[in-house]
Design a protein around this motif. Sequence first.
Motif, PDB file in Angstrom:
ATOM      1  N   TRP A 166       0.980  -1.223   0.024  1.00 33.04           N
ATOM      2  CA  TRP A 166      -0.083  -0.024   0.044  1.00 33.04           C
ATOM      3  C   TRP A 166       1.081   1.327   0.041  1.00 33.04           C
ATOM      4  O   TRP A 166       0.484   2.541   0.500  1.00 33.04           O
ATOM      5  N   MET A 167       2.083   1.250  -0.570  1.00 33.49           N
ATOM      6  CA  MET A 167       2.774   2.174  -0.850  1.00 33.49           C
ATOM      7  C   MET A 167       1.935   3.603  -1.428  1.00 33.49           C
ATOM      8  O   MET A 167       1.115   3.341  -2.284  1.00 33.49           O
ATOM      9  N   GLY A 168       2.059   4.674  -0.691  1.00 32.28           N
ATOM     10  CA  GLY A 168       1.408   5.931  -1.163  1.00 32.28           C
ATOM     11  C   GLY A 168       0.009   5.982  -0.213  1.00 32.28           C
ATOM     12  O   GLY A 168      -0.479   6.829  -0.839  1.00 32.28           O
ATOM     13  N   GLY A 169       0.048   5.207   0.553  1.00 30.18           N
ATOM     14  CA  GLY A 169      -1.416   5.082   1.192  1.00 30.18           C
ATOM     15  C   GLY A 169      -2.395   4.327   0.466  1.00 30.18           C
ATOM     16  O   GLY A 169      -2.077   3.677  -0.251  1.00 30.18           O
ATOM     17  N   VAL A 170      -3.678   4.284   1.228  1.00 32.45           N
ATOM     18  CA  VAL A 170      -4.700   3.526   0.835  1.00 32.45           C
ATOM     19  C   VAL A 170      -5.904   4.446   0.475  1.00 32.45           C
ATOM     20  O   VAL A 170      -6.326   5.042   1.386  1.00 32.45           O
ATOM     21  N   GLY A 171      -6.648   4.365  -0.381  1.00 32.05           N
ATOM     22  CA  GLY A 171      -8.001   5.022  -0.698  1.00 32.05           C
ATOM     23  C   GLY A 171      -9.190   4.555   0.367  1.00 32.05           C
ATOM     24  O   GLY A 171      -8.939   3.298   0.611  1.00 32.05           O
ATOM     25  N   ALA A 172      -9.804   5.518   0.407  1.00 34.00           N
ATOM     26  CA  ALA A 172     -11.229   5.102   1.560  1.00 34.00           C
ATOM     27  C   ALA A 172     -11.886   4.049   1.007  1.00 34.00           C
ATOM     28  O   ALA A 172     -12.386   3.022   1.815  1.00 34.00           O
ATOM     29  N   GLU A 173     -12.313   3.927  -0.163  1.00 32.63           N
ATOM     30  CA  GLU A 173     -13.057   2.787  -0.702  1.00 32.63           C
ATOM     31  C   GLU A 173     -12.425   1.432  -0.659  1.00 32.63           C
ATOM     32  O   GLU A 173     -13.149   0.402  -0.215  1.00 32.63           O
ATOM     33  N   HIS A 174     -11.094   1.424  -0.984  1.00 34.89           N
ATOM     34  CA  HIS A 174     -10.471   0.210  -0.711  1.00 34.89           C
ATOM     35  C   HIS A 174     -10.318  -0.405   0.567  1.00 34.89           C
ATOM     36  O   HIS A 174     -10.655  -1.588   1.057  1.00 34.89           O
ATOM     37  N   LEU A 175     -10.012   0.580   1.572  1.00 41.55           N
ATOM     38  CA  LEU A 175      -9.827   0.165   2.946  1.00 41.55           C
ATOM     39  C   LEU A 175     -11.234  -0.150   3.561  1.00 41.55           C
ATOM     40  O   LEU A 175     -11.547  -1.204   4.214  1.00 41.55           O
ATOM     41  N   GLU A 176     -12.308   0.624   3.121  1.00 48.60           N
ATOM     42  CA  GLU A 176     -13.568   0.135   3.637  1.00 48.60           C
ATOM     43  C   GLU A 176     -13.982  -1.125   3.144  1.00 48.60           C
ATOM     44  O   GLU A 176     -14.377  -1.941   4.020  1.00 48.60           O
TER      45      GLU A 176
END
Length: 212
Positions: A166-176
Amino acid sequence: MPPTDASIVSYWDAAAASFDEEADHGLRDPQVRSAWAERLRSWLPAAPADVLDLGCGTGSLSLLLAEQGHRPVGVDLSPLMVERARQKLVAAGFDAVMAVGDASDPSPQAGTSFDVVLSRHLLWTLPDPEAALRRWIGLLRPGGRLVLVEGRWATPDEPYAAGLPWMGGVGAEHLERVVRPLTRSVRVEPLPDPVLWGKPVHDERYVVVALA
């Protein structure tokens, strides 16, 4: 090639001395500090709650939690970050546990049962973030809360990040999507307020609050 613990520790130990210079890290600006304190109150149950602050860094959020009457336990892989966190809490008159350890799989010595598991901008640093989420949810008491302050950044500048899923972070939709099957309920709250970050932000910032 995935990063090693040694390379991650080395990076964050080197960053410890200047870490609090970022407005959202040190919370030295009264407005920034107040904004984070207000958000924490809205995400957490009434005090006192047992809160596991994973990737606690220099302990700024743990200090806010302690000031609000909670019982924080901080865990971070960087010994120098943990030492600064411990000093910060002690200087404010709190005897909170700040421990060196792997935030993705906390040692039982940190505790095995919490009302809240909290992390901020940590998931992107982990070699297996989905496994970590399962482990964290397993540490929650019935009705406990998982609070994930996260975001998605276009280009990570940390030298070891290229080996992370998850380099560069993770989007909200993906994490949800990842969290929802593991919990009873999930809500996502966008966090675009520049006061939280000490500057305007143009990338994705949000919190996921899930109930176990």
